[in-house]
Write an enzyme that holds these catalytic residues in place. Structure first.
Site, PDB file in Angstrom:
ATOM      1  N   LYS A  16      -6.112 -88.405  -1.444  1.00 35.87           N
ATOM      2  CA  LYS A  16      -6.390 -89.372  -2.511  1.00 35.87           C
ATOM      3  C   LYS A  16      -7.360 -88.742  -3.509  1.00 35.87           C
ATOM      4  CE  LYS A  16      -8.250 -94.035  -3.357  1.00 35.87           C
ATOM      5  NZ  LYS A  16      -8.810 -95.252  -2.707  1.00 35.87           N
TER       6      LYS A  16
ATOM      7  N   ASP B 186      -9.855-106.698   0.332  1.00 33.02           N
ATOM      8  CA  ASP B 186      -8.590-106.480  -0.394  1.00 33.02           C
ATOM      9  C   ASP B 186      -7.440-106.347   0.608  1.00 33.02           C
ATOM     10  OD1 ASP B 186      -7.044-106.277  -2.657  1.00 33.02           O
ATOM     11  OD2 ASP B 186      -7.316-104.113  -2.876  1.00 33.02           O
TER      12      ASP B 186
END
Length: 462
Positions: free
Chosen positions: A183, A284
């Site tokens: 990432k 989230d």
């Protein structure tokens, strides 16, 4: 010499035949050494034209002098094995499958990184993200909060990009001979005030700090991290089956079996039970952030906006995703770990219906409907009553009425045993009881003590 100088000289041992006709006036400038003494060939070696049967004169073979760079370029094993010495900005690490034909073909398409000329292409954009991490194969120290985690760039291989966000990109790669997901978070170039860059850096530090201390079979495995502004890098395990969102999308609005639903729900609940036991709030939780590994085991991922419960910023600019967000978060009121339980209830509903929550609304409309109209997704009429009661309890508008995840795990385990035993979902000895009240009574009988994290407040069910 006249006939010899006008003859064709054939250069051999190349993939393509290249022919040149010599000009006697330019022989002094041609870098080809020709034998000074020509020996007449024996009669046995005289060649004749295969058609005209006429004797063909023998031309002397040229002696070419190849540079070391050209010899290396011709060598199959050394091709692409070393970087161009005149190239300063190399791509981070190495390319995945560097000896494959596909990689050789794609490597020729990389644009020039000359500062005087910018080439706009897909490859140039990807290279712009990775070039900042190049360090010649040495190690880069990770963030201060997790100094033991660092990246040995000589062992990192970048593959294809498989996902991206507003300020991040995900690449498949190989690190220390293991398949990983890389990432990359990059600060925007047009951030004149620096506010967004500061927020992204805090997000990176927070994610690495939390991930590096979470170790559970239902939580994504963290491998390494480094920061080299304007790029930040996080390496985790790579789960080839994709996300729960992709899995549900492939079903095309069809529902999954009750047995698989319980298996998936238990994986999520156990992962979240562990996360909460470590004092962390995900904030989230949604199908996009739940990944599927080997054996269809689900793992919680993406802790970019996660926080420690004791120090969560309720006024943060990146609070989560509206469709799965609890009402108290939308209102920017004080909240705790029960916001994840609310999101879990919506995930259960999505697996029951096969559709995303509030599919006919945009995110802002969905948030308005939740806060002002207390709207919730419609639960199918054929949903087992006990499961319906659990879903409704999880997305209660009052946080203190939502169960803890350790309680949800106990309930789902009971559902699973009941399904195996008699094919139904039940917690009650008397099927005539009200399922919702019976569920609350059963949860209260579990007791207020969590087996791993010590005492927790007893839910005030009514």
């Amino acid at each position: 010499m006249g006939e010899d100088s006008n003859s064709w000289i054939r250069r051999t041992k190349f993939s393509h035949t290249v022919c040149h006709r010599l000009d006697p006036s330019r022989l002094g400038h041609v870098p080809i050494g020709i034998q000074s003494e020509q020996k007449s060939s024996p009669a046995s070696e005289v060649q004749r034209h295969p058609i005209t049967n006429k004797q063909r004169s023998s031309s002397p073979l040229p002696v070419t002098f190849l540079s070391e760079a050209f010899r290396e370029a011709r060598h199959d094993q050394k091709r692409f094995s070393t970087p161009n010495p005149q190239r300063d900005n190399r791509i981070t690490g190495k390319e995945l499958n560097k000896d494959s034909p596909e990689t050789k073909e794609s490597s020729s398409k990389f644009p020039s990184r000359s500062p005087s000329k910018k080439v706009k292409s897909k490859h140039s954009k990807d290279a712009a993200w990775t070039k900042f991490l190049d360090n010649g194969g040495s190690k880069i120290t990770a963030v201060e909060t997790a100094e033991e985690w660092n990246i040995d760039m000589s062992q990192l291989f970048f593959g294809l990009k498989f996902a991206h966000g507003a300020h991040s990109r995900l690449y498949h790669g190989v690190y220390k001979d293991e398949s990983v997901a890389v990432k990359l978070i990059m600060e925007p170039e047009d951030d004149e005030s620096g506010d967004l860059a500061s927020r992204l850096e805090k997000q990176f530090v927070r994610e690495v700090t939390l991930l590096s201390r979470l170790h559970h079979q239902n939580v994504i495995k963290f491998s390494a991290a480094c920061r080299k502004p304007p790029v930040y890098c996080i390496i985790t395990e790579y789960l080839s089956e994709g996300s729960l969102r992709a899995y549900l999308h492939k079903l095309e609005h069809q529902t999954i079996s009750l047995q698989k639903l319980l298996t998936f729900a238990l994986d999520i609940a156990r992962g979240m039970e562990y996360i909460h036991s470590q004092g962390v709030i995900h904030r989230d939780l949604k199908p996009e952030n739940i990944l599927i590994g080997e054996g269809c085991r689900l793992k919680i991922a993406d802790f970019g906006i996660a926080c420690e419960e004791a120090s969560c910023d309720i006024l943060a600019d990146d609070p989560g995703t509206y469709r799965w967000m609890a009402p108290e978060m939308i209102k920017r009121k004080s909240y705790g770990r029960k916001v994840d339980v609310y999101s879990f209830g919506l995930i259960l509903s999505e697996m029951l219906t096969g559709t995303i929550p509030y599919e006919d609304m945009n995110p802002i409309q969905a948030a308005f409907a939740v806060v002002n109209k207390n709207s919730r997704p419609v639960i199918p009429s054929d949903c087992p009553p006990a499961m319906r009661a659990l879903v409704e309890q999880c997305w209660s508008s009052q946080p203190d009425k939502r169960p803890e995840f350790w309680q949800i795990v106990k309930i789902l385990e009971q559902f699973q045993s009941s399904l195996v035993r008699d094919g139904t979902l039940t917690l009650l000895p008397n099927p005539c009881w009200d399922n919702k009240k019976g569920l609350l009574h059963w949860i209260q009988k579990l007791g207020p003590v969590h087996q791993n994290s010590g005492p927790v407040p007893k839910p005030k069910f009514t």
